[in-house]
Design a protein around this motif. Sequence first.
Motif, PDB file in Angstrom:
ATOM      1  N   GLU A 203       0.855  -1.189   0.000  1.00  0.00           N
ATOM      2  CA  GLU A 203       0.000   0.000   0.000  1.00  0.00           C
ATOM      3  C   GLU A 203       0.890   1.237   0.000  1.00  0.00           C
ATOM      4  OE1 GLU A 203      -3.121   0.828  -0.129  1.00  0.00           O
ATOM      5  OE2 GLU A 203      -4.078  -1.151  -0.200  1.00  0.00           O
ATOM      6  N   GLY A 204       1.153   1.781  -1.188  1.00  0.00           N
ATOM      7  CA  GLY A 204       2.064   2.908  -1.280  1.00  0.00           C
ATOM      8  C   GLY A 204       3.442   2.488  -0.791  1.00  0.00           C
ATOM      9  N   GLY A 301       0.527   7.831   9.194  1.00  0.00           N
ATOM     10  CA  GLY A 301      -0.423   8.356  10.164  1.00  0.00           C
ATOM     11  C   GLY A 301      -1.856   8.297   9.671  1.00  0.00           C
ATOM     12  N   ILE A 302      -2.060   7.871   8.454  1.00  0.00           N
ATOM     13  CA  ILE A 302      -3.410   7.715   7.901  1.00  0.00           C
ATOM     14  C   ILE A 302      -4.145   6.540   8.533  1.00  0.00           C
ATOM     15  CG2 ILE A 302      -2.765   6.152   6.014  1.00  0.00           C
ATOM     16  CD1 ILE A 302      -5.296   9.090   5.867  1.00  0.00           C
ATOM     17  N   ASN A 330       3.124   7.152  -3.102  1.00  0.00           N
ATOM     18  CA  ASN A 330       3.567   6.817  -1.744  1.00  0.00           C
ATOM     19  C   ASN A 330       2.437   6.807  -0.719  1.00  0.00           C
ATOM     20  OD1 ASN A 330       6.166   6.687  -2.660  1.00  0.00           O
ATOM     21  ND2 ASN A 330       6.740   8.739  -2.009  1.00  0.00           N
ATOM     22  N   ALA A 331       1.186   6.912  -1.149  1.00  0.00           N
ATOM     23  CA  ALA A 331       0.055   7.098  -0.231  1.00  0.00           C
ATOM     24  C   ALA A 331      -0.653   5.773   0.071  1.00  0.00           C
ATOM     25  CB  ALA A 331      -0.939   8.096  -0.825  1.00  0.00           C
ATOM     26  N   PRO A 332      -0.460   5.207   1.261  1.00  0.00           N
ATOM     27  CA  PRO A 332      -1.169   3.978   1.631  1.00  0.00           C
ATOM     28  C   PRO A 332      -2.675   4.209   1.691  1.00  0.00           C
ATOM     29  CG  PRO A 332       0.674   4.387   3.123  1.00  0.00           C
ATOM     30  CD  PRO A 332       0.488   5.627   2.307  1.00  0.00           C
ATOM     31  N   HIS A 333      -3.434   3.244   1.200  1.00  0.00           N
ATOM     32  CA  HIS A 333      -4.897   3.197   1.279  1.00  0.00           C
ATOM     33  C   HIS A 333      -5.583   4.360   0.552  1.00  0.00           C
ATOM     34  CE1 HIS A 333      -4.495  -0.066   4.118  1.00  0.00           C
ATOM     35  NE2 HIS A 333      -3.776   0.686   4.937  1.00  0.00           N
ATOM     36  N   LEU A 334      -4.912   4.986  -0.413  1.00  0.00           N
ATOM     37  CA  LEU A 334      -5.516   6.133  -1.090  1.00  0.00           C
ATOM     38  C   LEU A 334      -6.752   5.733  -1.882  1.00  0.00           C
ATOM     39  CD1 LEU A 334      -5.571   9.066  -1.889  1.00  0.00           C
ATOM     40  CD2 LEU A 334      -3.881   8.577  -3.683  1.00  0.00           C
TER      41      LEU A 334
END
Length: 433
Positions: A203-204, A301-302, A330-334
């Motif tokens: 994830e990212g 932190g998301i 690079n954004a997890p769970h976007l």
Amino acid sequence: MKKIGLLLVAAALALPFVWWPQIAQGRDGIALFSQYLGLGALIAMAISHLIATRWPGVELVFGPMDQSYRLHKWLGIGAMVAILLHDTIDAEMRGLGRETALVELAETLGEISLYGLLMLVVITVATFIPYHLWKWTHRFIGIFFLFGAFHYLYILKPFKNSDPLGLYMWAVCIIGTVAYAWTSAPRGMRPRKSYEITAVTQEGDAIAVDMKPTGRPLRHRAGQFAFFRFSGAGLNEPHPFTISSAPADDGTLRITVAPLGDLTNRVSRSLAVGQALQADGPYGHFGRAKGAQVWIAAGVGITPFVALAQALPADAAPVTLVYCVRDRANAPHLAELEALAAAKPNLTLVLWQSAERGRFTADALPELVDDIATRKVLFCGPVPMRRALSKDLPKQGVSQRNFHYEAFEIRTGIGIRRLAEWLWQRHQARSTS
């Protein structure tokens, strides 16, 4: 931090003074003060060990685990200062009896406890020492507490162990010993929930780990975290991870791991489907704020906000989620968050890409949220960003009372680096003025 917990600590430290007037009659005041410092150190260490058990009542009394652990740290540091002063200030009094072999042994163990604790406190605040080495040495703190308790029980002192103050200190020593025994007990003797990894997904720049219970599941609220121990991966020590999924009827969980440090690097390289793990928790009170909100997340932190977004009721007040990342890749769970925002009219997602727009600051909030001054702001992300927001949000009408975060850091320094940075900045400002 809950006031009741601070009051409890203050009362525990002050209680010896109930019997002090009687004990102090005809005694050397300086030596008596040194004696009290020794008692205070034992009391502080016992409460610190109690917090470390993470028993259910700990958060109820002392506050969320992030706040409880900060109190745990400062109690340890305060105890160390008290012990150093106790050792420096002469505590010997005349007429207390003759020294025996047992008294000499108690004095020797007191010296060992002093230097052992001093070494371990230095290791704790020296955050450049790898986590796994710190964790391995940290377990010896309880042994030095036992040495200190033996030292107290058998040294010559101006009251008896059977006196009211002596009985109180007996209780303190027993509480600290039981707490240490609990935290040091074999893992099979402590309650844990067993899980099995069902999926490991990129994830990212992070890894999402889905798991199913193999027994009774852990029951959590969105926004909480737990301690996880991964079996068969050379990762024997439990580590806290936020649960990045809302509560599910079947007890399944998900955590998201970013390779940010020594342990998380090893975790991210060692996970596999079918691998067993154990969970201890849940802990934390993050996400309990009511009313219209702004959620600010940076990087991994998301994770609590993904769970909170999944659990957001249709009739809840509006929420704006500001997701700060370097770029989309690079954004997890976007993708999941974009789908949730599309499905929930009361959830607005703002992707802030620092590669295009620069670093996010509180000054950008009025452009993103018209009524920012009426909303509560929840944050999860790097400590420097949290400090910057805490400083600048009041300029946008958001009071400190309406700024919520959980600063869960097992290891923290004592502010020396921040003090040095502040002094350097002051020096630079004076040099340029």
